[in-house]
Structures are given as C-alpha cells and as structure tokens.
Design a protein around this motif. Structure first.
Motif, PDB file in Angstrom:
ATOM      1  N   UNK A   1      -1.926  -5.991 -15.263  1.00  0.00           N
ATOM      2  CA  UNK A   1      -1.923  -5.108 -14.108  1.00  0.00           C
ATOM      3  C   UNK A   1      -0.660  -5.321 -13.280  1.00  0.00           C
ATOM      4  N   UNK A   2      -0.026  -4.229 -12.875  1.00  0.00           N
ATOM      5  CA  UNK A   2       1.169  -4.304 -12.047  1.00  0.00           C
ATOM      6  C   UNK A   2       0.776  -4.538 -10.591  1.00  0.00           C
ATOM      7  N   UNK A   3       1.541  -5.335  -9.840  1.00  0.00           N
ATOM      8  CA  UNK A   3       1.240  -5.511  -8.413  1.00  0.00           C
ATOM      9  C   UNK A   3       1.420  -4.222  -7.621  1.00  0.00           C
ATOM     10  N   UNK A   4       2.158  -3.257  -8.165  1.00  0.00           N
ATOM     11  CA  UNK A   4       2.299  -1.965  -7.492  1.00  0.00           C
ATOM     12  C   UNK A   4       1.300  -0.940  -8.012  1.00  0.00           C
ATOM     13  N   UNK A   5       0.483  -1.328  -8.997  1.00  0.00           N
ATOM     14  CA  UNK A   5      -0.450  -0.397  -9.619  1.00  0.00           C
ATOM     15  C   UNK A   5      -1.669  -0.130  -8.771  1.00  0.00           C
ATOM     16  N   UNK A   6      -2.533   0.719  -9.286  1.00  0.00           N
ATOM     17  CA  UNK A   6      -3.720   1.141  -8.544  1.00  0.00           C
ATOM     18  C   UNK A   6      -4.657  -0.016  -8.237  1.00  0.00           C
ATOM     19  N   UNK A   7      -4.622  -1.094  -9.058  1.00  0.00           N
ATOM     20  CA  UNK A   7      -5.502  -2.234  -8.825  1.00  0.00           C
ATOM     21  C   UNK A   7      -4.757  -3.445  -8.263  1.00  0.00           C
ATOM     22  N   UNK A   8      -3.509  -3.224  -7.856  1.00  0.00           N
ATOM     23  CA  UNK A   8      -2.705  -4.334  -7.375  1.00  0.00           C
ATOM     24  C   UNK A   8      -3.305  -5.048  -6.179  1.00  0.00           C
ATOM     25  N   UNK A   9      -3.800  -4.307  -5.194  1.00  0.00           N
ATOM     26  CA  UNK A   9      -4.370  -4.922  -3.999  1.00  0.00           C
ATOM     27  C   UNK A   9      -5.656  -5.669  -4.311  1.00  0.00           C
ATOM     28  N   UNK A  10      -6.311  -5.311  -5.409  1.00  0.00           N
ATOM     29  CA  UNK A  10      -7.552  -5.981  -5.780  1.00  0.00           C
ATOM     30  C   UNK A  10      -7.297  -7.329  -6.451  1.00  0.00           C
ATOM     31  N   UNK A  11      -6.229  -7.410  -7.243  1.00  0.00           N
ATOM     32  CA  UNK A  11      -6.032  -8.597  -8.077  1.00  0.00           C
ATOM     33  C   UNK A  11      -4.963  -9.563  -7.585  1.00  0.00           C
ATOM     34  N   UNK A  12      -4.172  -9.184  -6.557  1.00  0.00           N
ATOM     35  CA  UNK A  12      -3.047 -10.018  -6.142  1.00  0.00           C
ATOM     36  C   UNK A  12      -3.153 -10.462  -4.695  1.00  0.00           C
ATOM     37  N   UNK A  13      -2.581 -11.635  -4.422  1.00  0.00           N
ATOM     38  CA  UNK A  13      -2.295 -12.104  -3.066  1.00  0.00           C
ATOM     39  C   UNK A  13      -0.809 -11.867  -2.803  1.00  0.00           C
ATOM     40  N   UNK A  14      -0.491 -11.266  -1.664  1.00  0.00           N
ATOM     41  CA  UNK A  14       0.890 -10.949  -1.326  1.00  0.00           C
ATOM     42  C   UNK A  14       1.321 -11.743  -0.099  1.00  0.00           C
TER      43      UNK A  14
ATOM     44  N   UNK B   1       0.842  -1.209   0.000  1.00  0.00           N
ATOM     45  CA  UNK B   1       0.000   0.000   0.000  1.00  0.00           C
ATOM     46  C   UNK B   1       0.874   1.254   0.000  1.00  0.00           C
ATOM     47  N   UNK B   2       1.918   1.259   0.820  1.00  0.00           N
ATOM     48  CA  UNK B   2       2.823   2.407   0.851  1.00  0.00           C
ATOM     49  C   UNK B   2       3.564   2.562  -0.471  1.00  0.00           C
ATOM     50  N   UNK B   3       3.972   1.410  -1.061  1.00  0.00           N
ATOM     51  CA  UNK B   3       4.647   1.454  -2.358  1.00  0.00           C
ATOM     52  C   UNK B   3       3.707   1.952  -3.446  1.00  0.00           C
ATOM     53  N   UNK B   4       2.433   1.569  -3.347  1.00  0.00           N
ATOM     54  CA  UNK B   4       1.453   2.030  -4.331  1.00  0.00           C
ATOM     55  C   UNK B   4       1.288   3.548  -4.250  1.00  0.00           C
ATOM     56  N   UNK B   5       1.335   4.073  -3.025  1.00  0.00           N
ATOM     57  CA  UNK B   5       1.210   5.519  -2.868  1.00  0.00           C
ATOM     58  C   UNK B   5       2.405   6.269  -3.456  1.00  0.00           C
ATOM     59  N   UNK B   6       3.553   5.604  -3.508  1.00  0.00           N
ATOM     60  CA  UNK B   6       4.752   6.218  -4.078  1.00  0.00           C
ATOM     61  C   UNK B   6       4.931   5.869  -5.561  1.00  0.00           C
ATOM     62  N   UNK B   7       4.044   5.014  -6.088  1.00  0.00           N
ATOM     63  CA  UNK B   7       4.237   4.497  -7.441  1.00  0.00           C
ATOM     64  C   UNK B   7       4.300   5.608  -8.486  1.00  0.00           C
ATOM     65  N   UNK B   8       3.343   6.539  -8.446  1.00  0.00           N
ATOM     66  CA  UNK B   8       3.308   7.589  -9.468  1.00  0.00           C
ATOM     67  C   UNK B   8       4.577   8.434  -9.430  1.00  0.00           C
ATOM     68  N   UNK B   9       5.066   8.747  -8.226  1.00  0.00           N
ATOM     69  CA  UNK B   9       6.301   9.508  -8.093  1.00  0.00           C
ATOM     70  C   UNK B   9       7.485   8.722  -8.639  1.00  0.00           C
ATOM     71  N   UNK B  10       7.543   7.435  -8.279  1.00  0.00           N
ATOM     72  CA  UNK B  10       8.642   6.601  -8.781  1.00  0.00           C
ATOM     73  C   UNK B  10       8.550   6.380 -10.289  1.00  0.00           C
ATOM     74  N   UNK B  11       7.328   6.299 -10.811  1.00  0.00           N
ATOM     75  CA  UNK B  11       7.162   6.156 -12.258  1.00  0.00           C
ATOM     76  C   UNK B  11       7.709   7.377 -12.983  1.00  0.00           C
ATOM     77  N   UNK B  12       7.435   8.547 -12.450  1.00  0.00           N
ATOM     78  CA  UNK B  12       7.912   9.773 -13.079  1.00  0.00           C
ATOM     79  C   UNK B  12       9.431   9.876 -13.023  1.00  0.00           C
ATOM     80  N   UNK B  13      10.024   9.398 -11.938  1.00  0.00           N
ATOM     81  CA  UNK B  13      11.468   9.557 -11.722  1.00  0.00           C
ATOM     82  C   UNK B  13      12.281   8.417 -12.321  1.00  0.00           C
ATOM     83  N   UNK B  14      11.710   7.193 -12.414  1.00  0.00           N
ATOM     84  CA  UNK B  14      12.535   6.017 -12.675  1.00  0.00           C
ATOM     85  C   UNK B  14      12.054   5.130 -13.824  1.00  0.00           C
ATOM     86  N   UNK B  15      11.499   5.727 -14.870  1.00  0.00           N
ATOM     87  CA  UNK B  15      11.175   4.934 -16.062  1.00  0.00           C
ATOM     88  C   UNK B  15      11.861   5.476 -17.308  1.00  0.00           C
ATOM     89  N   UNK B  16      12.091   6.774 -17.390  1.00  0.00           N
ATOM     90  CA  UNK B  16      12.836   7.356 -18.516  1.00  0.00           C
ATOM     91  C   UNK B  16      14.315   7.368 -18.165  1.00  0.00           C
TER      92      UNK B  16
END
Length: 815
Positions: free
Chosen positions: A225-238, A112-127
C-alpha cells in the motif's frame, strides 16, 4: 586605415570564434560543514542534460561561454540558483544548506490533501518517455568462511568480494503501465567476473507512490500500500520533519512508517510540493517486516524537479540487499533521465510485448561515448572492472546468447569442478566427476555422464547432448542422444530428435531424484524409484504461435520392456525391505512386470501465459518469467498400428495463478482435470501419474509455471489412473501477517505458509492433505509439516525439508 580596419574585423571574428568554443565549469558541491554531497543535481539553463556530482561531490559540465544560470539541488537540501559565467579556469565551490524549518504543519492534513490529488497526479505523472543512462552494480561485501575446493566455485570465495558485475547502458524508455513499456538500448558495456542478468524490467520504472499499490513483480507476488493511496491514512503513522523552499515552491518533508508489523506497507519519507502535492523526493524501503523472499530489503530513492515549470523525474536509485548465512551483498541500479516528458496515462496505448531490446551493435567500449553521455564521473573501481575484467566480448554479437566462459582445462579439477569451453561458436560443458556415481536396485551401483554441446550461428542454435551410463549389477550399457535445432530466433522455433536405450521412471516427470533415491536405497533400505526399459526414437517441435501462446508436440516410437531388481545391497542390513521394482495395478502390472510391447505415442500441449513479455538479446527473443495466470491444455494418444500395440486417448486442462490479499499475504492456486476418452489398450507407463513424495526431501515441482503442483504425502504410484481425475493445489503465504507479530521471530525473515492438496481419481478414496510450514529459513531452506486426512483413522503428520534457493547461476557463470 584600411589595414587597421581589417585587423579590427579579424580580431572580432577570432573573439567570437573563441567565445563559441565549448568550455566547461567544474568544481565541487558541499554542505555547510564542507562535506561532499554526492548525487547533487546540476542543471544549466537552455540545456536539457542534467549532470550530477560524484561520490566526492565533484562535477564537470561542458557549456558554451554565453550567459547561463546554473541550478544546483540535492535530496534533503534547498536548491541554489547561480548566474554564469564564472571564471571557467577556476573551480566553482558551491555550498548547499538544508534550511529545514521548524514551521508547524499537520502531516495528516497534508497527506489527506495529497491523497485527494493522487488520482490526478497518477494520471499525469506515471506514463513517460525519455532517454535514460543506467548503471548497475552487483557487490559482494562479506564471505564469512572458506571451504577448500568449494569456495570460489560452488560458493563465493574471498577473492570474489568487491564489484562482481558492473554495466552501463543508454536507452530510450517509453513507459505506459506495467504491461505496456519498452526499453531500447542505444549503447551498452559491462565488466566483472560474473555476468548478472538485469531483472528490473518493471520495478525500476514504476515504483510510483502515486499508485494505490506498489509491486516488485520480478521478486515478489505481493503488493504494498502506498502512503499516498486510498488506505494510506489507515495503515501509516506520519510525522512532520520540517519544510524548505525550492525556489518559490514550499516543500513539506513527511516521514511514514507502518502502524503495525507485517502489514503490506513501506517505511521512509517523502517530500511534497505545496498546492500541487507532487513529489520532490521519496526515499523508502521494502524490508524484513514485509518478509521479502530471498532479499533482506529493497531501498528506493526517487528525485523530481520542476524544470522551466515542467515537472519531471530525474533520478531513480534501487538497491537490493541480500544476506544468506553470513554471505552479504547487494545489487543496485542508478537511472538518470534526460529528454524526459510525462504523458497522460492512457490504458488504451499498447506498446507491444517486447520490453527490452539489446542489439550487438549497441555493445560499445569506446570511452569517449561514455564520457560524453555519463551524467557523472565513473568510480575508480568500476573503471578498473570495465578495463581489466571486460565482458563486452561475452555480450557482443551472436555469442551474447551464450553467457559462459572459456576456462583453462585442468584434468585434476574435474574431480570437483566443471570445465567450460567456449571458443568461437562452440560451447561444451564437462560436469565434475562426482556427478557420475549413483545407485538403484535395478542397476546397482552405476556411472552416468553427459556432455552438453552447443553451436551458435547468427540465425540458428544447435544443441547436442550425448549421455552414457553403465550399471554394475545388470552389466548393461545405456545411452541417449538428444539433438535440437532452434531457428528463426526472432520468434524461436525448435526441432528436436532423441534416440536411446535407457531406463526411465514410470512417471516421466521423475518424482524422485537419483541422489535422494541413492541415499534411501543404500542407507535406509528403501527403493522408491521404479524403472522400466525402452529403446526409442522421438521427434519434437515447438513454437510460440502468438506472443504468450506456446505450442509443442512430439511423436515417439519405442520398444518398452520390464526390468527387475538385480541387487539387495545396502550399507546396513540385507535389503529385505526392498520392494519389487515394478508397481502393481489391477490387470495391468504386478511385481512380475508387464508384457514387452511397442508403442507409438503422440503428445501435444497448448499453453497461454497472460500478459507475456519478452526481451530481445542480439536478435533472439527470450520470454520473461511472469506472475500472471497461465492456462494449459494437454493431449496424449497411443496410436494403434501394425507395428505398435497401444491404443488410448487422454486430455487434460488446467490453470495456475496467484492472488494478492494485501496485509493477509498472497495465495498460489493450481487446478487441473482430465481423463481418458479411450483406454482400449494401454500399459501402466501410459497411466496418468501424480507427483507424490515418500521421502523427507520436498522435491521442487517439475512444472516451472507452478511451484505447488505436487503432493507432500502421496505415494508415487498409489493413485495412478486410467480413468478421469481432478487435481487441486492451494498454498497461502502469510508473509509478515503471522510471524512478524512474534518479537523474537520478527527479524529472522522466515515466512509462514499453509495449504491443501486434493486428488480424486474416481476409483480410490478421495485424497486430501493439509500442509503448514515455514520457509526462507536463512534464505535457502523450508520445513513443512504435512498430513493426509482422507482417512481420519490414519492421520500421520510428516516432516519434510526442502531447498528453496538456486545457486547454479553462480556455479555455471563464474569467470
């Protein structure tokens, strides 16, 4: 005293020179049980280059002798920091421990915490930008059976097992997003007995769990769907798998798996740094539960580190596993990064449309270049392939545009095997003789043969294709000659010229194959193929106006005449079921054919492929096949003159695209409409025809951009029109959404699909058919049940079989 002073100065000078000489440290990386650790990362301070241990855990790093420290880490192991120098003359034995603690943590809270940081990390660490060393290997593991003559030619043989292709390249990467990236090759070499294309133009650069969804655009229409994405908690068992320390940073290891079969999800585990929730390591797969087409699974490994507090990716590994009727193999790519730097993702940055550039000067077999740049030693088997089965001459220079080989000519082998000749800039291809015979009711038994000839020049390509044909029932020779010139290879333009005396199908898209028609005529007494004769000359021109916008046109002048059945021979019966060769259409054509006439016909087409990308191979631009929408506009005109009889004008437009529906699969669409603005005088040949099917064989669409643009139960010429029309096709692929729910079908890899096809020509009753079927049967077959429902009193389901696999690349490129 002075001589002693000089000697002392000389001694210190020589000592400094000696200390400055390049040296190396070498040794092995092991786990606590002494087993080798491959792919261990070794980074020396003050050096940007990262080195890796080989499959035996061994490494060799050239460094200067002044003080450094060495950081050693590997996926699933805690890192170790070692102060240098050591005695460089002695091997360095390094032991790593997993040190996975049983410390309790709530994986869902971390995600959940990683999901909240996902958009920031996507902006910083994909290009990113960086230099990449990439190796690719195509392996064949298992050949379950041998077929005399066919094995080793049509099918892989026992001798093909092992490495079929191996390549290495050093290239500069600049990646912004899936539509904006570039890969410029600095050095390249290859070996093997089959040149395999690199199809990972996006996937091995952008399978980031920081995205909401991941895709394999070269292989699949679907997004996952990514496990860190907005729907990760809905579709995955961790599940929590422990923690360890990377220096002073804590790392959480978390496994993930789908909550239900068939969802658009992944399976694997990830390691996340505490507080930043950036990835340290990720290992996951797209597998059979997701019903990848033609592949059993795709496995991904990604390795990230903090280097001087700068976060970067260092290694990316993809493996594509393939299994077809017992034949198994894989295609794997390993990419190692240096000079790596993340950039904030900026959609406004446009890098152009060239995504891959390979120049002949970059193809280099100098072992010193590769030894100095390789992040780890090459395997013995790969070295053997590069030496004994070198492909550099095939890829180098202007000949790299022609990935074929000069094989020894053995006349007897032409009975079953093609002969390929390539010497200097000349190439021709002799097809096997079993391609020659065929049968139709106009020509009876016939023989046909053509020889493609190509001449490659630095800035041009010439192509000449002569064809000859003889029918034993009509006792007539036919022939066709096609010549093409491609020039300005950086933005190719093609001029073509055709001349011939031929028999063609009324529908120029050839809706029934000669092989299927031969079977139906001789065995079942059905002659679905309808032919007419023409003596003609045609000139054509095509180019890409701007990237993605294609233009092509042609002008044809021909004398067209009717032809008739000349035989009623069948293997069984007397041919009483044969229909007349000429279709029937009111006031235009009947069983007696049509009036011989002359026609001057102009054709043109404009088509635009959205987000079209291309590669440049030795100076030639080659467009990539895209999954993006395509729109097209066609125009055709019969020009009335003192030497031509037809007069008509026809225009049509259409669009073809795909939509992703997440867990529900993906849908293919194709819509088109058009009509005749003038039909003052035209023959049945000039009507708008539609690609129907009246046989058991579901022939592939004639349109490369749309695999669904055809009908499954429509008569070949029953809806041909000289008026307006609307045509629509839709096909939904459920992927794993249906059949993976059934346990005994779950691991077969078969897909379910359904769809509908619609046609309205504004004169006949509207035509509607529905289809349902399964494909990916043993990775190569599809079965479809189709039924037209335009007449509710005449609903007759039809079963069709098709082949959904293209093996011709192996046949044409086997060394």
């Amino acid at each position: 005293m002075r001589p002693k002073l000089y000697l002392l100065i000389l001694f210190f000078a020589l000592s400094n020179i000696a200390l400055a000489q390049p040296k190396s440290i070498y040794g092995s990386v092991r786990d606590k049980d002494g087993e080798p650790i491959s792919q261990a990362l070794l980074w020396v301070s003050d050096m940007d280059t990262i080195f890796y241990s080989d499959n035996n855990g061994d490494f060799n790093i050239p460094i200067l002798s002044h003080k450094h420290y060495l950081k050693v880490t590997a996926p699933e192991f805690s890192s170790k920091r070692i102060v240098l120098p050591y005695n460089h003359n002695q091997p360095l034995l390094i032991y790593l421990e997993q040190n996975i603690t049983d410390e309790y943590f709530n994986p869902y809270e971390v995600v959940r915490l990683a999901k909240n940081k996902r958009a920031e990390n996507e902006e910083k660490y994909t290009a990113y930008t960086g230099t990449a060393f990439k190796s690719t290997t195509a392996n064949l593991f298992n050949v379950p059976f041998q077929i005399p003559i066919a094995s080793g030619f049509i099918l892989p043989g026992k001798g093909d097992t092992g490495i079929m292709f191996y390549s290495e390249q050093i290239s500069k990467h600049n990646f912004q997003n899936e539509y904006s990236f570039s890969d410029s090759v600095i050095a390249y070499r290859a070996g093997g007995n089959l040149p395999v294309p690199n199809f990972n133009y996006v996937s091995d650069k952008d399978l980031s769990l920081y995205h909401n969804q991941l895709s394999l655009p070269e292989l699949d229409y679907r997004k996952y769907f990514s496990p860190l994405g907005d729907r990760g908690l809905r579709y995955y068992k961790f599940s929590a798998k422990g923690t360890y320390m990377d220096g002073n940073r804590k790392v959480f290891r978390i496994s993930f798996e789908p909550k239900k079969y068939g969802s658009a999800t992944l399976k694997g585990y990830m390691e996340l740094y505490d507080s930043t929730y950036t990835l340290a390591f990720a290992k996951f797969s797209f597998d059979n539960a997701h019903h990848l087409k033609s592949l059993d699974s795709v496995a991904v490994e990604q390795f990230f580190v903090y280097q001087n507090d700068e976060y970067r990716q260092v290694h990316n590994h993809l493996t594509h596993y393939l299994h077809i009727t017992g034949f198994s193999g894989n295609y794997e790519s390993n990419t190692y990064f240096s000079d790596y730097e993340y950039q904030n993702s900026n959609p406004e940055i446009k890098l152009g449309t060239e995504v891959y550039h390979l120049d002949s000067l970059a193809i280099n077999g100098d072992s010193n270049i590769w030894k100095n740049h390789a992040p780890k030693p090459i395997s013995t088997q790969a070295e053997r392939v590069l030496t004994s089965e070198n492909l550099n001459k095939i890829f180098r220079g202007k000949y790299a545009r022609n990935l074929h080989f000069h094989t020894e000519f053995k006349p007897f082998q032409l009975l079953y095997k093609r002969y390929i000749y390539r010497e200097d800039d000349l190439y021709f291809n002799l097809s096997p003789l079993y391609y020659m015979p065929g049968f139709n009711t106009v020509e009876g038994a016939y023989l046909t043969y053509k020889v493609p000839i190509k001449v490659y020049k630095p800035n041009t390509e010439w192509s000449l294709t002569p064809m000859v044909r003889y029918g034993f029932a009509d006792n007539e020779f036919k022939s066709r000659m096609t010549a093409e010139l491609t020039y300005d290879l950086k933005n190719p333009k093609k001029v073509s010229l055709e001349v011939g005396h031929v028999f063609d199908q009324f529908n120029e898209e050839d809706p029934i194959s000669p092989f299927i028609n031969t079977y139906y005529s001789l065995v079942l007494g059905k002659n679905y193929m309808k032919l007419y004769g023409k003596d003609y000359i045609r000139a054509g021109y095509q180019l890409e106006i701007v990237n993605g916008l294609e233009f092509q046109s042609s002008l044809e002048y021909g004398n067209r005449f009717a032809v008739y059945n000349n035989t009623d021979y069948t293997f069984f019966g007397d041919g009483s079921n044969f229909t007349p060769n000429n279709p029937t259409a009111d006031d235009v054509i009947d069983e007696n054919g049509f009036k011989e006439h002359h026609a001057l016909t102009f054709r043109t087409q404009l088509a635009y492929q959205f987000h079209q990308r291309y590669k440049t191979i030795n100076g030639k631009k080659v467009a990539l096949q895209m999954n993006t929408p395509r729109v097209y506009l066609n125009y055709r005109q019969g020009i009335k003159s003192s030497f031509s009889d037809t007069r008509f004008a026809f225009a049509s437009a259409g669009i073809s695209f795909n939509t992703d529906l997440g867990n529900a699969g993906h849908t293919k669409w194709d819509f088109s409409a058009g009509g005749f603005m003038d039909n003052k005088y035209m023959e049945f040949i000039d009507y708008q025809h539609f690609n129907g099917t009246q046989t058991f064989y579901l022939q592939q669409s004639a349109y490369s951009y749309s695999s669904i643009k055809r009908f499954s139960t429509l008569g070949y010429y029953s809806y041909s029109t000289d008026q307006a029309f609307i045509e629509a096709h839709v096909e939904h692929h459920f992927d794993g959404a249906l059949l993976s729910k059934i346990s005994f079908l779950r691991n077969t890899g078969i897909h379910a699909f359904g769809g509908a096809n619609y046609l309205n020509n504004f004169s006949d009753p509207q035509f509607l058919e529905v289809v349902f079927g399964i494909d990916n049967i043993m990775d190569i077959l599809k079965i479809e049940i189709a039924s037209s429902i335009h007449n509710i009193n005449d609903v007759r389901p039809t079963i069709l079989v098709g082949i959904d696999f293209n093996y011709l690349y192996y046949v044409r490129n086997k060394r």
